[in-house]
Design a protein around this motif. Structure first.
Motif, PDB file in Angstrom:
ATOM      1  N   ARG A  55      42.643  17.831  -5.117  1.00 20.84           N
ATOM      2  CA  ARG A  55      42.340  17.629  -3.706  1.00 20.84           C
ATOM      3  C   ARG A  55      41.063  16.810  -3.537  1.00 20.84           C
ATOM      4  O   ARG A  55      40.107  16.953  -4.279  1.00 20.84           O
ATOM      5  N   GLU A  56      41.070  15.939  -2.509  1.00 19.80           N
ATOM      6  CA  GLU A  56      39.876  15.186  -2.137  1.00 19.80           C
ATOM      7  C   GLU A  56      39.881  15.041  -0.623  1.00 19.80           C
ATOM      8  O   GLU A  56      40.571  14.199  -0.060  1.00 19.80           O
ATOM      9  N   GLY A  57      39.129  15.928   0.052  1.00 19.60           N
ATOM     10  CA  GLY A  57      39.157  15.941   1.502  1.00 19.60           C
ATOM     11  C   GLY A  57      40.542  16.339   1.980  1.00 19.60           C
ATOM     12  O   GLY A  57      41.098  17.347   1.564  1.00 19.60           O
ATOM     13  N   ARG A  58      41.120  15.496   2.819  1.00 17.50           N
ATOM     14  CA  ARG A  58      42.464  15.759   3.313  1.00 17.50           C
ATOM     15  C   ARG A  58      43.538  15.130   2.426  1.00 17.50           C
ATOM     16  O   ARG A  58      44.726  15.336   2.657  1.00 17.50           O
ATOM     17  N   GLY A  59      43.105  14.379   1.449  1.00 18.85           N
ATOM     18  CA  GLY A  59      44.062  13.709   0.576  1.00 18.85           C
ATOM     19  C   GLY A  59      43.986  14.217  -0.853  1.00 18.85           C
ATOM     20  O   GLY A  59      43.513  15.315  -1.110  1.00 18.85           O
ATOM     21  N   ILE A  60      44.486  13.401  -1.765  1.00 23.43           N
ATOM     22  CA  ILE A  60      44.448  13.747  -3.181  1.00 23.43           C
ATOM     23  C   ILE A  60      43.935  12.562  -3.982  1.00 23.43           C
ATOM     24  O   ILE A  60      43.967  11.422  -3.514  1.00 23.43           O
ATOM     25  N   LYS A  61      43.456  12.833  -5.174  1.00 24.24           N
ATOM     26  CA  LYS A  61      43.082  11.762  -6.088  1.00 24.24           C
ATOM     27  C   LYS A  61      43.549  12.133  -7.489  1.00 24.24           C
ATOM     28  O   LYS A  61      43.743  13.310  -7.816  1.00 24.24           O
ATOM     29  N   ILE A  62      43.757  11.132  -8.285  1.00 25.31           N
ATOM     30  CA  ILE A  62      44.232  11.352  -9.641  1.00 25.31           C
ATOM     31  C   ILE A  62      43.072  11.824 -10.517  1.00 25.31           C
ATOM     32  O   ILE A  62      41.928  11.390 -10.342  1.00 25.31           O
ATOM     33  N   THR A  63      43.342  12.735 -11.441  1.00 28.74           N
ATOM     34  CA  THR A  63      42.309  13.232 -12.353  1.00 28.74           C
ATOM     35  C   THR A  63      42.193  12.294 -13.552  1.00 28.74           C
ATOM     36  O   THR A  63      42.995  11.375 -13.721  1.00 28.74           O
ATOM     37  N   ARG A  64      41.200  12.537 -14.390  1.00 29.49           N
ATOM     38  CA  ARG A  64      41.049  11.674 -15.563  1.00 29.49           C
ATOM     39  C   ARG A  64      42.212  11.852 -16.523  1.00 29.49           C
ATOM     40  O   ARG A  64      42.612  10.924 -17.211  1.00 29.49           O
ATOM     41  N   TYR A  65      42.793  13.076 -16.549  1.00 28.63           N
ATOM     42  CA  TYR A  65      43.985  13.288 -17.373  1.00 28.63           C
ATOM     43  C   TYR A  65      45.163  12.510 -16.774  1.00 28.63           C
ATOM     44  O   TYR A  65      45.986  11.944 -17.505  1.00 28.63           O
TER      45      TYR A  65
END
Length: 313
Positions: A55-65
């Protein structure tokens, strides 16, 4: 050994969510429900043993994995797509498709000649040329939607997983219509820059940092009549019909300047100079038609630079 639990739908869903940075948008494009996308991603994470999104705020972001897995998932989907295309093309007698991302700086300067040379080779390959901002094109290259990106070298943190071949270097110019009040050089450009509309590259464009540093170094902290655009067609039309100043890569307006339609203001922008070349995924093996296209791009770049050197000699 490949885990049998990983299916095609896992790779396809993962890559689409990574591309869209949204479960909702990915679900729409894949024509499935949002819960189905979420379930598929969770199944993939169970197999991998790590989270691929967060999760990133109201959205999502990809992790380093997720970033690590994306390089391989994108390559796997690309290989499968190429395999299916190859069978189809073998049946129809067509060559494999070539998908090229071209920044505006090369779309007008070297791409037309390169394509003309490529067509003479009669490879039978179909070519798709996509233009857009550098960040968008690199993302499409990363996930396998493009085979090659031609343009300026991206920042080091954006080049992970990519290789770059230098073709030539170029700088930005301050382009205006023929007859613009500042062409004579009797007025200081930087003293009067705020008197005119200024077309600037967008914040996501690769030359924006070069332009900002150059302006700040010359005492320009802000521009009151600033318009951000990456549209060369709008920039060309707007500048020709007004007293606007267009800060743009030299390659985009090289032909216009040579034809006398536009002119470059007399200001030294050599410190904005940067490399232009070919960007590919490091794990990609170019097909024969793509290799031929890359060679014609090298030849076209050499011809363009020789012509420029002759004009400025």
């Amino acid at each position: 050994m490949i885990d049998a639990r990983v299916k095609f739908r896992h790779l396809q869903t993962f890559v689409e969510v990574a591309r869209q940075k949204s479960v909702v948008k990915a679900a729409e494009l894949l024509h499935v429900t949002q819960p189905a996308v979420t379930k598929t991603i969770r199944e993939l994470e169970e197999v991998l043993g790590v989270a691929v999104f967060e999760r990133e705020g109201r959205g999502i972001k990809i992790t380093r994995y997720g970033e690590v897995f994306l390089r391989h998932a994108g390559a796997a989907l690309t290989a499968l797509r190429q395999g299916l295309d190859s069978v189809s093309q073998e049946r129809s007698g067509e060559g494999p498709p070539i998908r090229v991302g071209a920044l505006p700086t090369v779309s007008t300067r070297i791409m037309p000649r390169a394509i003309a040379l490529f067509l003479k080779e009669k490879t039978g390959a179909r070519i798709k040329i996509v233009t857009g901002e550098n960040a968008v094109l690199l993302e499409q290259l990363r996930i396998g939607d493009l085979d090659l990106v031609v343009g300026r070298l991206a920042a080091p943190d954006k080049m992970t997983g990519f290789s770059f071949e230098h073709l030539y270097s170029e700088q930005v110019v301050f382009a205006v219509r023929a007859g613009h009040p500042l062409i004579s050089g009797r007025q200081s450009l930087f003293a009067h820059l705020s008197d005119y509309p200024v077309l600037m590259p967008t914040r996501a464009s690769i030359i924006r940092p070069f332009v900002e540093h150059f302006l700040i170094a010359n005492g320009i902290a802000g521009l009151p009549n600033q318009i951000e655009t990456v549209s060369d067609s709008f920039g060309r039309a707007f500048v020709r019909s007004s007293d606007a100043i267009w800060i743009i890569s030299a390659g985009v307006v090289a032909t216009d300047i040579a034809d006398g339609v536009l002119a470059a203001l007399p200001v030294d922008t050599s410190e904005t100079r940067g490399p232009v070349g070919l960007t590919m995924r490091t794990d990609a093996i170019p097909s024969l038609p793509l290799s031929i296209l890359m060679q014609t791009l090298r030849e076209a770049a050499g011809t363009a630079m020789a012509a420029e050197a002759k004009r400025t000699a």
